[in-house]
Design a protein around this motif. Structure first.
Motif, short mmCIF file in Angstrom:
data_model
loop_
_atom_site.label_atom_id
_atom_site.label_comp_id
_atom_site.label_asym_id
_atom_site.label_seq_id
_atom_site.Cartn_x
_atom_site.Cartn_y
_atom_site.Cartn_z
N SER A 1 -40.78 -6.87 12.54
CA SER A 1 -41.92 -7.26 11.72
C SER A 1 -41.98 -8.78 11.67
CB SER A 1 -41.76 -6.70 10.30
OG SER A 1 -42.71 -7.29 9.42
N ALA A 2 -43.06 -9.36 12.21
CA ALA A 2 -43.21 -10.81 12.19
C ALA A 2 -43.32 -11.34 10.76
CB ALA A 2 -44.43 -11.22 13.01
N SER A 3 -43.99 -10.60 9.89
CA SER A 3 -44.22 -11.08 8.52
C SER A 3 -42.94 -11.06 7.69
CB SER A 3 -45.29 -10.22 7.85
OG SER A 3 -44.88 -8.87 7.76
N ARG A 4 -41.99 -10.20 8.04
CA ARG A 4 -40.74 -10.10 7.27
C ARG A 4 -39.57 -10.79 7.94
NH1 ARG A 4 -39.92 -5.94 3.77
NH2 ARG A 4 -37.94 -7.03 3.49
N PHE A 5 -39.76 -11.33 9.15
CA PHE A 5 -38.67 -11.83 9.97
C PHE A 5 -37.82 -12.86 9.24
CE2 PHE A 5 -36.74 -14.49 13.22
CZ PHE A 5 -36.31 -13.56 14.16
N TRP A 6 -38.44 -13.98 8.84
CA TRP A 6 -37.66 -15.05 8.21
C TRP A 6 -37.18 -14.66 6.82
CZ3 TRP A 6 -35.76 -17.92 11.63
CH2 TRP A 6 -36.49 -18.33 12.75
N GLU A 7 -37.97 -13.87 6.13
CA GLU A 7 -37.56 -13.40 4.80
C GLU A 7 -36.27 -12.58 4.89
OE1 GLU A 7 -39.32 -10.31 1.48
OE2 GLU A 7 -40.74 -11.53 2.62
N ASP A 8 -36.19 -11.72 5.91
CA ASP A 8 -34.97 -10.92 6.12
C ASP A 8 -33.78 -11.80 6.48
OD1 ASP A 8 -36.31 -8.57 5.64
OD2 ASP A 8 -36.65 -8.10 7.75
N CYS A 9 -34.01 -12.77 7.36
CA CYS A 9 -32.93 -13.66 7.79
C CYS A 9 -32.33 -14.42 6.60
CB CYS A 9 -33.41 -14.64 8.85
SG CYS A 9 -33.82 -13.88 10.43
N ILE A 10 -33.20 -14.88 5.70
CA ILE A 10 -32.74 -15.61 4.52
C ILE A 10 -32.01 -14.67 3.56
CG2 ILE A 10 -33.53 -16.86 2.46
CD1 ILE A 10 -35.85 -17.91 4.22
N LYS A 11 -32.55 -13.49 3.36
CA LYS A 11 -31.98 -12.52 2.43
C LYS A 11 -30.55 -12.16 2.80
CE LYS A 11 -32.77 -7.87 0.56
NZ LYS A 11 -33.69 -6.69 0.57
N TYR A 12 -30.29 -11.98 4.09
CA TYR A 12 -28.96 -11.53 4.53
C TYR A 12 -28.11 -12.66 5.11
CZ TYR A 12 -30.96 -6.90 3.87
OH TYR A 12 -31.53 -5.79 3.32
N ASN A 13 -28.54 -13.91 4.93
CA ASN A 13 -27.78 -15.08 5.40
C ASN A 13 -27.45 -15.00 6.89
OD1 ASN A 13 -27.55 -16.32 2.77
ND2 ASN A 13 -26.05 -14.73 2.26
N CYS A 14 -28.42 -14.60 7.67
CA CYS A 14 -28.19 -14.43 9.11
C CYS A 14 -28.04 -15.80 9.78
CB CYS A 14 -29.34 -13.66 9.75
SG CYS A 14 -29.48 -11.96 9.14
N THR A 15 -27.07 -15.88 10.67
CA THR A 15 -26.83 -17.12 11.42
C THR A 15 -27.21 -16.99 12.89
OG1 THR A 15 -24.53 -16.42 11.82
CG2 THR A 15 -24.96 -17.83 9.89
N VAL A 16 -27.40 -15.76 13.35
CA VAL A 16 -27.80 -15.50 14.75
C VAL A 16 -28.99 -14.55 14.72
CG1 VAL A 16 -27.13 -14.56 16.99
CG2 VAL A 16 -25.45 -15.81 15.62
N VAL A 17 -30.04 -14.92 15.42
CA VAL A 17 -31.23 -14.07 15.54
C VAL A 17 -31.35 -13.60 16.97
CG1 VAL A 17 -33.74 -14.11 15.55
CG2 VAL A 17 -32.50 -15.12 13.63
N GLN A 18 -31.60 -12.33 17.15
CA GLN A 18 -31.73 -11.78 18.49
C GLN A 18 -33.20 -11.51 18.79
OE1 GLN A 18 -29.40 -8.26 18.98
NE2 GLN A 18 -29.39 -8.39 21.19
N TYR A 19 -33.62 -11.88 19.99
CA TYR A 19 -35.01 -11.63 20.37
C TYR A 19 -35.06 -11.24 21.84
CZ TYR A 19 -35.16 -16.22 22.69
OH TYR A 19 -34.94 -17.29 23.51
N ILE A 20 -36.20 -10.71 22.23
CA ILE A 20 -36.39 -10.32 23.62
C ILE A 20 -37.86 -10.51 23.96
CG2 ILE A 20 -36.84 -7.88 23.10
CD1 ILE A 20 -35.33 -7.17 25.68
N GLY A 21 -38.12 -10.87 25.20
CA GLY A 21 -39.49 -10.95 25.67
C GLY A 21 -40.37 -11.83 24.81
N GLU A 22 -41.36 -11.24 24.16
CA GLU A 22 -42.40 -12.01 23.50
C GLU A 22 -42.23 -12.15 21.99
OE1 GLU A 22 -46.38 -11.44 24.73
OE2 GLU A 22 -45.73 -12.47 26.52
N ILE A 23 -41.06 -11.76 21.46
CA ILE A 23 -40.90 -11.82 20.00
C ILE A 23 -41.15 -13.21 19.46
CG2 ILE A 23 -39.08 -11.81 18.24
CD1 ILE A 23 -38.23 -9.12 19.17
N CYS A 24 -40.64 -14.25 20.16
CA CYS A 24 -40.86 -15.62 19.68
C CYS A 24 -42.33 -15.99 19.69
CB CYS A 24 -40.05 -16.61 20.52
SG CYS A 24 -38.32 -16.70 20.04
N ARG A 25 -43.09 -15.39 20.61
CA ARG A 25 -44.53 -15.67 20.66
C ARG A 25 -45.24 -15.10 19.42
NH1 ARG A 25 -46.21 -17.79 25.45
NH2 ARG A 25 -44.85 -17.49 27.24
N TYR A 26 -44.68 -14.02 18.88
CA TYR A 26 -45.28 -13.46 17.68
C TYR A 26 -45.00 -14.34 16.47
CZ TYR A 26 -45.56 -9.25 20.57
OH TYR A 26 -45.83 -8.35 21.58
#
Length: 571
Positions: free
Chosen positions: A320-345
């Motif tokens: 979910s593009a709209s929840r992406f950064w909110e989730d990362c902050i909530k769980y203190n994520c230090t590594v984000v995994q992506y594939i293909g066009e996720i960064c474009r979203y």
């Protein structure tokens, strides 16, 4: 060969001078002189520019290779490696399910996978049997395939987007004796249930009515697992080692029906370990894994860091593009995994703009396929690169870009019958030399032997060798359709492909032509179609674009074409 001879002469002179007691400074100077006398300055320049990168790559390669050698010598497998991780981090969070906030410690994941193992044996499943898993991403999916592996049963991880014939094909090609499906996919199962052999056991996980279970001829898995023993199962006989099958992951199916790629224990380890060491992860990292767990990126590159290296992984049900950064902050994520066009979203222009906008310290990209032996990785942050091939140590990891005929896609060969390497900047096909005795270079192929044979070429690097051929699996691009009567109707076409194909396999562009252009030997002129692409200025054919949000194909005029090329419209 000239490189090898030059290096050999240089090293030989160094050894000889040291034998006679010449100082290191003079010895190295002499060795360099010998080398330069037999090589051009260009090679020395390349070596100077790439030595740091290549030596780092060699270090990563050796770390993975030595670890694999140790595990193979000890008769280890993925469940036994995970058991070591559990001992190191018994109470540390292993998996966090974003959809519910539920956290599973390493001990809890271990115990649930033990319950799966006992349940499997209770159903009469034995080592070598296959169980299909058909569900949206959740931690239970990891516990299921891991528990099955503890008793030698192999999981087939089926894409939850598949329906009808593609779904039936995946069940059939794996030879599954049972299927576990999520309640959210009960309707998809009901559509094919009558065509699935009655001998295949059916189990459902999640909230589902008794009536629905009865219609599917299925048992409810959750209470069965809740009542199963939690102690470690007795080992399967004979025990599984690193060269045995762990599970199957399917290709995308954009060039035909999906193929079941074989993942052995050593392949799972090496894919996960390369990611860990190449991108300098740490045990205290927390990974945000929003990729599907039927895919090697989500289940091996992501979850593998949990099982093998003790990292915490946050499992996202769906991206979910709209929840992406909110989730990362909530769980203190230090590594984000992506594939293909996720960064474009997340941002229409990528890489440098992405790192600047979001303060990303490191981007690590790689290219590979579940089954390939020629994966490459960008370890030094070179903008726009997905990997490298060493120019100074080419035989340490024998991969190569080779020329292909653009019309036939056949390999181009020289007078000796060997493949022709591409020059720098020249496009080609990536190949990797096969060595079944080396876990980094073996090719395990697919459940279907014909599909396996098609991915192997011979006489590539040298006479009588064999190499893996990479290729065109991925997101569907354009379909060229001949309409001699002018009766083609986009909406009805879209309805049919929506019923038969997952979203990534639906053509993004359609090109409607009144006739087929062929070569003098009656082959379709694919090269011209590829060159013209979806630019309406280059053809009189009608071109349509799939507007996924609007749910329809739209004619590509110059304004829409410009919007697509400028990244203002998502593909």
């Amino acid at each position: 060969m000239h490189n090898v001879a030059s290096v050999s002469a240089s090293l030989g002179s160094v050894g000889l001078l040291r034998l006679f007691g010449v100082s290191w400074s003079w010895t190295l100077a002499a060795g360099l002189g010998v080398y330069l006398g037999t090589r051009s300055w260009k090679y020395f320049y390349i070596a100077a520019r790439t030595a740091k990168r290549d030596l780092n790559g060699l270090y990563v390669l050796l770390r993975v290779k030595v670890a694999l050698w140790r595990y193979m010598r000890n008769g280890s497998n993925i469940p036994s490696i995970f058991a070591q991780t559990v001992k190191l981090h018994p109470n540390k969070p292993a998996l966090i399910y974003e959809a519910t906030g539920e956290t599973w410690t390493f001990t809890q994941l271990d115990e649930l996978s033990n319950a799966v193992a006992h349940w499997a044996r209770g159903q009469g499943l034995v080592s070598g049997d296959v169980v299909s898993l058909f569900m949206e991403s959740r931690p239970l999916q990891v516990a299921l395939w891991l528990g099955l592996a503890k008793v030698g049963v192999e999981a087939a991880l089926i894409n939850f987007n598949l329906r009808h014939d593609s779904l039936l094909h995946c069940l059939g090609v794996s030879g599954s004796r049972a299927i576990v499906f999520g309640a959210e996919l009960a309707d998809a199962m009901l559509e094919v249930n009558s065509s699935v052999s009655q001998s295949i056991l059916r189990f459902c996980t999640g909230e589902i009515s008794t009536e629905h279970l009865a219609n599917l001829g299925s048992q409810h898995l959750d209470p069965l697992l809740a009542s199963a023993a939690r102690y470690p199962p007795s080992p399967c006989s004979p025990p599984k080692n690193m060269n045995d099958r762990l599970f199957y992951i399917y290709t995308s199916g954009t060039t035909g029906l999906p193929k079941a790629a074989i993942v052995v224990h050593s392949r799972y380890y090496r894919i996960a370990a390369f990611g860990y060491f190449a991108f300098r992860m740490r045990p205290d990292d927390i990974i945000y894994d929003c990729l599907p767990l039927y895919h090697s990126a989500g289940n091996i590159v992501g979850v593998g860091q949990c099982l093998i290296h003790g990292l915490t992984v946050v499992v996202k049900k769906k991206f979910s593009a709209s929840r992406f950064w909110e989730d990362c902050i909530k769980y203190n994520c230090t590594v984000v995994q992506y594939i293909g066009e996720i960064c474009r979203y997340l941002l229409s222009h990528v890489w440098e703009a992405f790192t600047e906008r979001f303060g990303v310290a490191q981007i690590g990209e790689f290219y590979g396929a579940t089954e390939c032996n020629c994966s490459i990785a960008n370890m030094d942050g070179k903008v726009g690169a997905c990997g490298f091939n060493s120019r100074i140590l080419p035989n340490v990891y024998p991969i190569r870009l080779v020329r292909v005929d653009e019309d036939t896609m056949e390999l181009v060969r020289n007078s000796r019958g060997l493949c022709v390497p591409c020059r720098p900047g020249e496009p080609g096909l990536l190949v990797g030399r096969i060595n079944q005795q080396d876990p980094l270079r073996r090719f395990d192929g697919y459940a279907n032997q014909d599909a396996t044979r098609k991915k192997i070429a011979h006489n590539v690097f040298k006479k009588n060798d064999s190499a893996y051929l990479s290729g065109v699996e991925g997101k569907a691009g354009m379909a060229a359709i001949v309409d001699t009567t002018g009766s083609f109707e986009c909406n009805s076409f879209l309805q049919k492909v929506q019923q038969a194909l997952p979203p990534y396999a639906r053509p993004v562009f359609l090109r409607i032509s009144p006739h087929v252009d062929t070569t003098g030997t009656f082959k379709i002129q694919k090269t011209r179609l590829q060159r013209e692409g979806y630019d309406p200025r280059l053809t009189t054919d009608q071109i349509y674009f799939l507007n996924a949000r609007a749910g329809r194909y739209e004619a590509v005029e110059e304004e829409l074409y410009n919007a697509i090329t400028e990244g203002k419209v998502s593909l």
